[in-house]
Write a protein that holds these residues in place. Sequence first.
Motif, mmCIF file in Angstrom:
data_model
loop_
_atom_site.group_PDB
_atom_site.id
_atom_site.type_symbol
_atom_site.label_atom_id
_atom_site.label_comp_id
_atom_site.label_asym_id
_atom_site.label_seq_id
_atom_site.Cartn_x
_atom_site.Cartn_y
_atom_site.Cartn_z
ATOM 1 N N GLN A 24 -10.720 5.501 10.583
ATOM 2 C CA GLN A 24 -9.500 4.702 10.712
ATOM 3 C C GLN A 24 -8.296 5.503 11.181
ATOM 4 O O GLN A 24 -7.223 4.951 11.374
ATOM 5 N N CYS A 57 -6.968 0.617 7.867
ATOM 6 C CA CYS A 57 -7.882 0.577 6.719
ATOM 7 C C CYS A 57 -7.994 -0.833 6.154
ATOM 8 O O CYS A 57 -9.098 -1.317 5.864
ATOM 9 N N ALA A 58 -6.852 -1.506 6.002
ATOM 10 C CA ALA A 58 -6.862 -2.866 5.451
ATOM 11 C C ALA A 58 -7.584 -3.818 6.402
ATOM 12 O O ALA A 58 -8.373 -4.662 5.960
ATOM 13 N N SER A 65 -9.940 -3.171 8.520
ATOM 14 C CA SER A 65 -11.385 -2.930 8.562
ATOM 15 C C SER A 65 -12.038 -3.112 7.200
ATOM 16 O O SER A 65 -13.237 -2.961 7.056
ATOM 17 N N ARG A 66 -11.213 -3.414 6.214
ATOM 18 C CA ARG A 66 -11.684 -3.662 4.853
ATOM 19 C C ARG A 66 -12.495 -2.490 4.284
ATOM 20 O O ARG A 66 -13.533 -2.673 3.670
ATOM 21 N N ALA A 111 -13.715 -0.088 1.783
ATOM 22 C CA ALA A 111 -13.855 -0.343 0.352
ATOM 23 C C ALA A 111 -13.404 0.872 -0.452
ATOM 24 O O ALA A 111 -13.567 2.000 -0.026
ATOM 25 N N LEU A 140 -7.082 0.166 -1.457
ATOM 26 C CA LEU A 140 -8.122 -0.321 -0.552
ATOM 27 C C LEU A 140 -9.157 -1.186 -1.266
ATOM 28 O O LEU A 140 -10.066 -1.705 -0.646
ATOM 29 N N HIS A 141 -9.002 -1.355 -2.557
ATOM 30 C CA HIS A 141 -9.837 -2.295 -3.304
ATOM 31 C C HIS A 141 -9.104 -3.627 -3.418
ATOM 32 O O HIS A 141 -9.591 -4.660 -2.985
ATOM 33 N N ASN A 199 -8.056 -5.910 -0.182
ATOM 34 C CA ASN A 199 -9.085 -6.732 0.467
ATOM 35 C C ASN A 199 -8.984 -8.204 0.068
ATOM 36 O O ASN A 199 -9.467 -9.071 0.782
ATOM 37 N N ARG A 200 -8.382 -8.464 -1.069
ATOM 38 C CA ARG A 200 -8.246 -9.857 -1.535
ATOM 39 C C ARG A 200 -6.974 -10.531 -1.009
ATOM 40 O O ARG A 200 -6.789 -11.729 -1.220
ATOM 41 N N LYS A 203 -3.508 -11.641 5.354
ATOM 42 C CA LYS A 203 -2.960 -10.682 6.332
ATOM 43 C C LYS A 203 -1.470 -10.466 6.118
ATOM 44 O O LYS A 203 -0.971 -9.350 6.234
ATOM 45 N N GLN A 229 -1.045 -8.410 3.024
ATOM 46 C CA GLN A 229 -1.458 -7.039 3.324
ATOM 47 C C GLN A 229 -0.355 -6.289 4.057
ATOM 48 O O GLN A 229 -0.069 -5.125 3.740
#
Length: 189
Positions: free
Chosen positions: A21, A136-137, A139-140, A142, A150-151, A154-155, A158, A161
């Motif tokens: 990333q 990073c966000a 591309s999700r 983990a 980064l955990h 993901n929820r 956009k 985020q």
Amino acid sequence: MGLTLEMMVPKTTFARRLEKQMDFDWLINQVKPYFPDAQDRTAAPVRALCLILLEHLEPYGLRCGDRPLLASIYDNWRDNTAYMLLLQAVPGDIPAYRTLSDFGDIPVFEDVFYPVAGKLPPEVLRELLAHVLTNCAASRIAAEYPDQPLHYMNRLSKEEQAVEVERLARDYAEQFYQEVAAYRELAGQ
């Protein structure tokens, strides 16, 4: 064929996921006005950025003790093959790595962080961090623990985020300059 650092680092490590990333060419172009000699990903501002992100995005494997966290990350860098791969450096004082001649020695802590803190304006560091965090966000990537960005990012939508990325980039940049000041004070400089 000898053992290489590339062979020693599992494909699933966080450092490898982060490396994908980083967009090193973009980062180098962004820091050129402040670091004209920056030619590749081993440039001090790029290494500093990687270490700042490791500090905040994978903090649980890091020892700290009574030192500022960035200083402890430097120690982890010297001990962790995944970090060495990300940062493209191998310390010459570790005999097992002396044969890996594709990599230069790791510079001292002050050679990485002091120039960055002295030359790179906080708003530029914040921009660089936001760029990588956005990648990073998107591309999700983990993360292992629920309280890591980064955990939980993901929820988020956009829009959420984007707000969180800006907040994190601002906080990480501020903390970087504070930690460098604390390290200088600890070192009596």
